[in-house]
Design an enzyme around this catalytic site. Structure first.
Site, mmCIF file in Angstrom:
data_model
loop_
_atom_site.group_PDB
_atom_site.id
_atom_site.type_symbol
_atom_site.label_atom_id
_atom_site.label_comp_id
_atom_site.label_asym_id
_atom_site.label_seq_id
_atom_site.Cartn_x
_atom_site.Cartn_y
_atom_site.Cartn_z
ATOM 1 N N ASP A 70 26.976 -22.965 19.367
ATOM 2 C CA ASP A 70 28.283 -23.409 18.893
ATOM 3 C C ASP A 70 29.206 -22.205 18.806
ATOM 4 O O ASP A 70 28.774 -21.118 18.422
ATOM 5 C CB ASP A 70 28.175 -24.090 17.522
ATOM 6 C CG ASP A 70 29.471 -24.819 17.177
ATOM 7 O OD1 ASP A 70 29.685 -25.913 17.734
ATOM 8 O OD2 ASP A 70 30.287 -24.272 16.414
HETATM 9 N N1 LIG Z 1 34.538 -21.071 30.122
HETATM 10 C C1 LIG Z 1 34.799 -20.733 28.825
HETATM 11 N N2 LIG Z 1 34.475 -21.630 27.840
HETATM 12 C C2 LIG Z 1 34.732 -21.240 26.573
HETATM 13 C C3 LIG Z 1 35.323 -20.004 26.228
HETATM 14 N N3 LIG Z 1 35.429 -19.958 24.855
HETATM 15 C C4 LIG Z 1 34.910 -21.118 24.384
HETATM 16 N N4 LIG Z 1 34.484 -21.876 25.419
HETATM 17 C C5 LIG Z 1 33.837 -23.190 25.367
HETATM 18 O O1 LIG Z 1 34.351 -23.916 24.272
HETATM 19 C C6 LIG Z 1 33.336 -24.827 23.866
HETATM 20 C C7 LIG Z 1 33.154 -24.650 22.364
HETATM 21 O O2 LIG Z 1 32.815 -25.895 21.812
HETATM 22 P P1 LIG Z 1 31.318 -26.160 21.254
HETATM 23 O O3 LIG Z 1 31.401 -27.220 20.226
HETATM 24 O O4 LIG Z 1 30.667 -24.861 20.895
HETATM 25 O O5 LIG Z 1 30.511 -26.695 22.519
HETATM 26 P P2 LIG Z 1 30.803 -28.027 23.351
HETATM 27 O O6 LIG Z 1 31.527 -27.648 24.613
HETATM 28 O O7 LIG Z 1 31.440 -29.052 22.483
HETATM 29 O O8 LIG Z 1 29.355 -28.483 23.783
HETATM 30 P P3 LIG Z 1 28.110 -28.731 22.794
HETATM 31 O O9 LIG Z 1 27.294 -27.471 22.845
HETATM 32 O O10 LIG Z 1 27.413 -29.910 23.383
HETATM 33 O O11 LIG Z 1 28.675 -28.979 21.413
HETATM 34 C C8 LIG Z 1 32.054 -24.484 24.624
HETATM 35 O O12 LIG Z 1 31.892 -25.358 25.715
HETATM 36 C C9 LIG Z 1 32.341 -23.075 25.096
HETATM 37 O O13 LIG Z 1 31.623 -22.760 26.296
HETATM 38 C C10 LIG Z 1 35.632 -19.097 27.291
HETATM 39 O O14 LIG Z 1 36.141 -17.989 27.100
HETATM 40 N N5 LIG Z 1 35.343 -19.511 28.554
#
Ligand SMILES: Nc1nc2c(ncn2[C@@H]2O[C@H](COP(=O)(O)OP(=O)(O)OP(=O)(O)O)[C@@H](O)[C@H]2O)c(=O)[nH]1
Length: 200
Positions: A70
């Site tokens: 996360d």
């Molecule tokens: N490509 C990329 N993605 C980012 C960056 N910063 C944050 N993210 C994405 O933002 C999202 C953060 O939300 P989370 O709740 O941690 O993860 P999610 O995408 O909802 O997926 P889950 O792990 O299933 O919860 C993640 O998919 C991270 O990979 C970045 O600099 N580059």
């Protein structure tokens, strides 16, 4: 000895990070309702959320290494996940421009053998992110792509948002979604070498 690796995340960025590092995880998205998890500090919150996601998937495995994660941006004391909408992302960028925040990524490695969770290893990697100051024209163009709405902190280090990040202090992979060096250390604590998980 190779082990089955499961990524408990819907994040395309996390999957890409692992694949680019030679790993071939199966993706099993957790059904964790993130709004039910709270903690006084952002670094604690991402640790709890990563563990909750890994646990929800690990419980359904017989034999696997399960990785949950996360990411949240801590900016001016606030935990910022994905923006609610384009206006939220616009207002955030107006506040972030020219300033810095800390992107905290929690990642949990659960080792499941014989249907039992034998080990839980949770680490948090915190990276200072220094933002540039996009012009109004640039910001509107970036918002129009939709990318900032899909990511924690409304920015990316490896995507269209890259020009608006001046520099980072810490692990860039952790900003994208997973610290591979922390994962190597987590595997090491289970007497596993990350190189043994490289896809054949
Ligand atoms: N490509 C990329 N993605 C980012 C960056 N910063 C944050 N993210 C994405 O933002 C999202 C953060 O939300 P989370 O709740 O941690 O993860 P999610 O995408 O909802 O997926 P889950 O792990 O299933 O919860 C993640 O998919 C991270 O990979 C970045 O600099 N580059």
């Amino acid at each position: 000895m190779s082990r089955r690796l499961v990524l408990a995340s819907a994040s395309p960025a996390r999957l890409a990070l692992l694949r680019q590092a030679g790993l071939a995880p199966e993706v099993v998205v957790s059904d964790v309702d993130e709004s039910t998890v709270t903690a006084p500090r952002v670094a604690e919150l991402v640790a709890l959320l990563a563990a909750a996601k890994a646990s929800a998937v690990a419980r359904r495995q017989d034999d696997a290494l399960v990785v949950g994660a996360d990411s949240l941006l801590e900016f001016r004391g606030q935990a910022m996940g994905k923006p609610a909408d384009a206006q939220d992302a616009r207002e955030r960028w107006r506040r972030m421009a020219g300033r810095s925040g800390v992107l905290h990524t929690g990642q949990a490695l659960f080792d499941v053998r014989g249907g039992a969770i034998e080990a839980r290893d949770v680490v948090v990697t915190s990276t200072v992110v220094h933002f540039a100051t996009p012009t109004a024209h640039e910001l509107e163009a970036y918002l129009a792509t939709g990318e900032p709405l899909a990511v924690a902190g409304a920015f990316t280090l490896d995507g269209l948002g890259a020009p608006f990040v001046r520099r980072v202090e810490g692990d860039p992979a952790a900003v994208v979604g997973l610290s591979l060096t922390a994962l190597r250390e987590q595997l090491g604590r289970r007497d596993l070498a990350i190189t043994d998980l490289w896809r054949r």
